[in-house]
Design an enzyme around this catalytic site. Structure first.
Site, mmCIF file in Angstrom:
data_model
loop_
_atom_site.group_PDB
_atom_site.id
_atom_site.type_symbol
_atom_site.label_atom_id
_atom_site.label_comp_id
_atom_site.label_asym_id
_atom_site.label_seq_id
_atom_site.Cartn_x
_atom_site.Cartn_y
_atom_site.Cartn_z
ATOM 1 N N SER A 8 0.841 -1.197 0.000
ATOM 2 C CA SER A 8 0.000 0.000 0.000
ATOM 3 C C SER A 8 0.873 1.242 0.000
ATOM 4 O O SER A 8 1.666 1.452 0.924
ATOM 5 C CB SER A 8 -0.895 0.014 1.243
ATOM 6 O OG SER A 8 -1.416 1.315 1.393
ATOM 7 N N HIS A 33 -1.253 -1.163 -4.383
ATOM 8 C CA HIS A 33 -2.507 -0.891 -3.668
ATOM 9 C C HIS A 33 -2.602 0.603 -3.364
ATOM 10 O O HIS A 33 -1.749 1.164 -2.666
ATOM 11 C CB HIS A 33 -2.535 -1.723 -2.387
ATOM 12 C CG HIS A 33 -3.820 -1.637 -1.624
ATOM 13 N ND1 HIS A 33 -4.939 -2.377 -1.956
ATOM 14 C CD2 HIS A 33 -4.170 -0.896 -0.536
ATOM 15 C CE1 HIS A 33 -5.918 -2.104 -1.105
ATOM 16 N NE2 HIS A 33 -5.481 -1.204 -0.238
ATOM 17 N N ASP A 35 -4.670 3.546 -1.689
ATOM 18 C CA ASP A 35 -5.691 3.828 -0.682
ATOM 19 C C ASP A 35 -6.253 5.227 -0.860
ATOM 20 O O ASP A 35 -5.629 6.215 -0.453
ATOM 21 C CB ASP A 35 -5.085 3.678 0.725
ATOM 22 C CG ASP A 35 -4.970 2.216 1.124
ATOM 23 O OD1 ASP A 35 -5.959 1.483 0.959
ATOM 24 O OD2 ASP A 35 -3.890 1.816 1.591
ATOM 25 N N MET A 37 -8.818 7.974 0.160
ATOM 26 C CA MET A 37 -9.641 8.345 1.322
ATOM 27 C C MET A 37 -10.169 9.760 1.145
ATOM 28 O O MET A 37 -9.436 10.643 0.693
ATOM 29 C CB MET A 37 -8.798 8.279 2.602
ATOM 30 C CG MET A 37 -8.157 6.927 2.845
ATOM 31 S SD MET A 37 -7.380 6.882 4.464
ATOM 32 C CE MET A 37 -6.497 5.310 4.362
ATOM 33 N N HIS A 66 -8.386 1.136 -4.002
ATOM 34 C CA HIS A 66 -9.252 0.848 -2.855
ATOM 35 C C HIS A 66 -9.946 2.150 -2.479
ATOM 36 O O HIS A 66 -9.338 3.026 -1.858
ATOM 37 C CB HIS A 66 -8.381 0.286 -1.714
ATOM 38 C CG HIS A 66 -9.120 0.070 -0.429
ATOM 39 N ND1 HIS A 66 -8.467 -0.172 0.763
ATOM 40 C CD2 HIS A 66 -10.447 0.039 -0.147
ATOM 41 C CE1 HIS A 66 -9.372 -0.329 1.725
ATOM 42 N NE2 HIS A 66 -10.574 -0.195 1.202
ATOM 43 N N MET A 68 -12.034 4.278 -0.386
ATOM 44 C CA MET A 68 -12.675 4.486 0.922
ATOM 45 C C MET A 68 -13.371 5.832 0.866
ATOM 46 O O MET A 68 -12.929 6.819 1.474
ATOM 47 C CB MET A 68 -11.605 4.445 2.027
ATOM 48 C CG MET A 68 -11.118 3.035 2.298
ATOM 49 S SD MET A 68 -9.554 3.023 3.188
ATOM 50 C CE MET A 68 -8.411 3.115 1.818
ATOM 51 N N MET A 142 -11.459 -6.358 5.112
ATOM 52 C CA MET A 142 -10.647 -5.474 5.959
ATOM 53 C C MET A 142 -10.345 -6.191 7.272
ATOM 54 O O MET A 142 -11.252 -6.695 7.942
ATOM 55 C CB MET A 142 -11.395 -4.170 6.279
ATOM 56 C CG MET A 142 -11.606 -3.202 5.121
ATOM 57 S SD MET A 142 -10.122 -2.676 4.240
ATOM 58 C CE MET A 142 -9.135 -1.937 5.542
ATOM 59 N N GLY A 147 -8.684 3.620 7.398
ATOM 60 C CA GLY A 147 -8.366 5.015 7.702
ATOM 61 C C GLY A 147 -6.879 5.232 7.953
ATOM 62 O O GLY A 147 -6.340 6.249 7.562
ATOM 63 N N ASP A 181 -6.631 -6.766 4.016
ATOM 64 C CA ASP A 181 -6.003 -5.449 4.134
ATOM 65 C C ASP A 181 -6.012 -4.968 5.582
ATOM 66 O O ASP A 181 -7.078 -4.759 6.163
ATOM 67 C CB ASP A 181 -6.786 -4.465 3.240
ATOM 68 C CG ASP A 181 -6.146 -3.089 3.162
ATOM 69 O OD1 ASP A 181 -5.063 -2.888 3.736
ATOM 70 O OD2 ASP A 181 -6.755 -2.216 2.500
ATOM 71 N N GLY A 183 -2.751 -4.615 8.834
ATOM 72 C CA GLY A 183 -1.988 -5.329 9.864
ATOM 73 C C GLY A 183 -1.350 -6.619 9.396
ATOM 74 O O GLY A 183 -0.984 -7.461 10.219
ATOM 75 N N SER A 204 2.752 -0.827 6.129
ATOM 76 C CA SER A 204 3.908 -0.591 6.996
ATOM 77 C C SER A 204 4.907 -1.744 6.968
ATOM 78 O O SER A 204 6.115 -1.519 7.053
ATOM 79 C CB SER A 204 3.456 -0.274 8.425
ATOM 80 O OG SER A 204 2.452 -1.142 8.830
HETATM 81 C C1 DX5 Z 1 -6.205 1.103 5.816
HETATM 82 C C2 DX5 Z 1 -5.733 0.909 4.399
HETATM 83 C C3 DX5 Z 1 -4.662 -0.105 4.284
HETATM 84 C C4 DX5 Z 1 -3.409 0.269 5.022
HETATM 85 C C5 DX5 Z 1 -2.641 -0.956 5.334
HETATM 86 O O1 DX5 Z 1 -7.211 2.028 5.836
HETATM 87 O O2 DX5 Z 1 -6.801 0.486 3.568
HETATM 88 O O3 DX5 Z 1 -4.382 -0.433 2.946
HETATM 89 O O4 DX5 Z 1 -2.609 1.144 4.331
HETATM 90 O O5 DX5 Z 1 -1.537 -0.587 6.095
HETATM 91 P P1 DX5 Z 1 -0.851 -1.609 7.090
HETATM 92 O O6 DX5 Z 1 -0.358 -2.760 6.271
HETATM 93 O O7 DX5 Z 1 0.224 -0.804 7.713
HETATM 94 O O8 DX5 Z 1 -1.904 -2.066 8.067
HETATM 95 ZN ZN ZN Z 2 -6.346 -0.445 1.531
#
Ligand code: DX5
Ligand code: ZN
Length: 221
Positions: A8, A33, A35, A37, A66, A68, A142, A147, A181, A183, A204
C-alpha cells in the site's frame, strides 16, 4: 493458488511517490494498492485519481484502487481514465445509499472492462456481500477499521476469510481473488493464506522494512 502481494502506497513518502512505486515493483510486488480516502467515509484525505494517473506510466503492475469514499459510483470514470486495473468499493458506503447501489456501481466498473471488487469492514458480516460474489473479480476483507496504516490485525477476520473462500468455491469460483487489508506482516501472513486469502495488502510491513525484497518474498511464502 498464486499469492500476490499488494504494497500500500499509503505508507510511502508522498513527496517521492514515483521512486516508491518503482522500488516496490523491483522488489517483487504484484499489485500497487492505492488507498483513496475522502475525509468523510474515513477521517483522513489521501489522494484521488490524479495520483493513479501520474504513477500509471511508471510501472507495469496493476493498480488496485481501494476507494474508501462516499458515493463511489460518481468517481468510477475518473479512476478508469486514470488507468486503474481493479476498483474496489465499500459495502457500507453503497448500502447506505440504496439497496441496488452496490450492484450498479460494480456493473458500471465492469462496463469499462475494469475489474471490480467489494470491501467489507470488520463489523460487516461477510454474508452481506454473498449476493454480489457472482459479479466481482475480488473480495476485500478489511482486517482493521480503514483510515490508517500501522494498525493491529483483527484475528476474527480469519473466520470471514474462510467463509468467503468456501462460498466462492460453492458458487463455482474457487480461484476468486480474496484480498486482506490491514496489519498484515511476516508473522501472520501464513495464517491468513491458510484461511484462504491469496492477495495480501501490506503497507507498513513493506515500507518500514530495511529489506523490502526480503519482506515481500517472506509474505509470499
Ligand atoms: C487502511 C488501508 C490499508 C493500510 C494498510 O485504511 O486500507 O491499505 O494502508 O496498512 P498496514 O499494512 O500498515 O496495516
Ligand atoms: Zn487499503
Amino acid at each position: 493458488m498464486k499469492i500476490k502481494i499488494a504494497p500500500s502506497i499509503l505508507s510511502a513518502d508522498f513527496s517521492n511517490m514515483g521512486a516508491a512505486v518503482k522500488k516496490i515493483e523491483q522488489c517483487g510486488a504484484d499489485l500497487i494498492h492505492c488507498d483513496v480516502m475522502d475525509g468523510s467515509f474515513v477521517e483522513p484525505i489521501t489522494f484521488g485519481a490524479q495520483m493513479l494517473k501520474n504513477i500509471r506510466p511508471l510501472t507495469k503492475l496493476p493498480l488496485d484502487a481501494h476507494l474508501m469514499i462516499e458515493h463511489p459510483k460518481t468517481q468510477v470514470k475518473f479512476f478508469v481514465e486514470a488507468g486503474a486495473d481493479i476498483i474496489t468499493v465499500h459495502y457500507k458506503a453503497c448500502a447506505k445509499i440504496s439497496e441496488t447501489y452496490l450492484e450498479e456501481t460494480l456493473r458500471l466498473i465492469k462496463s469499462y472492462g475494469v475489474k471490480c471488487g467489494v470491501v467489507v469492514n470488520p463489523d460487516v458480516p461477510v454474508e452481506n456481500i454473498f449476493p454480489v460474489f457472482p459479479l466481482v473479480d475480488m473480495v476485500l476483507i478489511m482486517s482493521v477499521y480503514p483510515g490508517y496504516g500501522g494498525q493491529k490485525f483483527i484475528p476474527e477476520t480469519l473466520e470471514k476469510i474462510k467463509k468467503a473462500r468456501q462460498f466462492a468455491a460453492n458458487i463455482g469460483k474457487p480461484d476468486m481473488d480474496i484480498e486482506v487489508d490491514g496489519g498484515v506482516n511476516e508473522d501472520n501472513a501464513a495464517t491468513i493464506k491458510a484461511a484462504g486469502a491469496n492477495v495480501l495488502v501490506a503497507g507498513s510491513a513493506v515500507f518500514n522494512s530495511s529489506n523490502m525484497q526480503k519482506t515481500i518474498a517472506e509474505l509470499k511464502i
